[in-house]
Scaffold this motif. Structure first.
Motif, PDB file in Angstrom:
ATOM      1  N   PHE A   1     -30.068  15.190  -2.815  1.00 22.33           N
ATOM      2  CA  PHE A   1     -30.207  16.102  -1.678  1.00 22.33           C
ATOM      3  C   PHE A   1     -28.947  16.938  -1.479  1.00 22.33           C
ATOM      4  O   PHE A   1     -29.009  18.161  -1.365  1.00 22.33           O
ATOM      5  N   PHE A   2     -27.788  16.281  -1.428  1.00 27.70           N
ATOM      6  CA  PHE A   2     -26.550  17.027  -1.218  1.00 27.70           C
ATOM      7  C   PHE A   2     -26.203  17.900  -2.415  1.00 27.70           C
ATOM      8  O   PHE A   2     -25.610  18.968  -2.252  1.00 27.70           O
ATOM      9  N   GLY A   3     -26.582  17.491  -3.601  1.00 26.33           N
ATOM     10  CA  GLY A   3     -26.386  18.348  -4.767  1.00 26.33           C
ATOM     11  C   GLY A   3     -27.218  19.609  -4.683  1.00 26.33           C
ATOM     12  O   GLY A   3     -26.742  20.709  -4.972  1.00 26.33           O
ATOM     13  N   VAL A   4     -28.476  19.476  -4.270  1.00 26.26           N
ATOM     14  CA  VAL A   4     -29.357  20.642  -4.132  1.00 26.26           C
ATOM     15  C   VAL A   4     -28.846  21.572  -3.037  1.00 26.26           C
ATOM     16  O   VAL A   4     -28.809  22.797  -3.206  1.00 26.26           O
ATOM     17  N   VAL A   5     -28.415  20.999  -1.916  1.00 31.89           N
ATOM     18  CA  VAL A   5     -27.870  21.825  -0.826  1.00 31.89           C
ATOM     19  C   VAL A   5     -26.638  22.581  -1.296  1.00 31.89           C
ATOM     20  O   VAL A   5     -26.468  23.778  -1.015  1.00 31.89           O
ATOM     21  N   THR A   6     -25.766  21.917  -2.039  1.00 32.87           N
ATOM     22  CA  THR A   6     -24.561  22.566  -2.547  1.00 32.87           C
ATOM     23  C   THR A   6     -24.915  23.700  -3.499  1.00 32.87           C
ATOM     24  O   THR A   6     -24.352  24.797  -3.410  1.00 32.87           O
ATOM     25  N   VAL A   7     -25.858  23.468  -4.407  1.00 32.60           N
ATOM     26  CA  VAL A   7     -26.268  24.517  -5.345  1.00 32.60           C
ATOM     27  C   VAL A   7     -26.868  25.707  -4.602  1.00 32.60           C
ATOM     28  O   VAL A   7     -26.568  26.863  -4.910  1.00 32.60           O
TER      29      VAL A   7
END
Length: 63
Positions: A12-18
């Motif tokens: 989730f946090f990886g997708v938000v960062t991207v």
């Protein structure tokens, strides 16, 4: 927290960062700080190489 419970949070946090980086809401240097923070928090095996590189850069910057 177990690895099974942490994996969805990491994704989730990886997708938000991207998405933030792609929308240009985050500069490249902020994205690199997010990346380094994630490595330090995650304590991945790559942390030793990254820590050495960060120490080298900081040493060069301070003289």
């Amino acid at each position: 927290m177990t690895d099974v419970a942490a994996l969805p949070l990491v994704v989730f946090f990886g997708v938000v960062t991207v998405l933030l980086v792609r929308s240009r809401e985050v500069n490249w240097w902020v994205a690199s700080l997010i990346f380094l923070f994630g490595l330090y928090v995650g304590q991945t095996p790559a942390i030793f190489m990254i820590t050495g590189f960060v120490d080298w850069v900081l040493e060069r910057m301070t003289g």
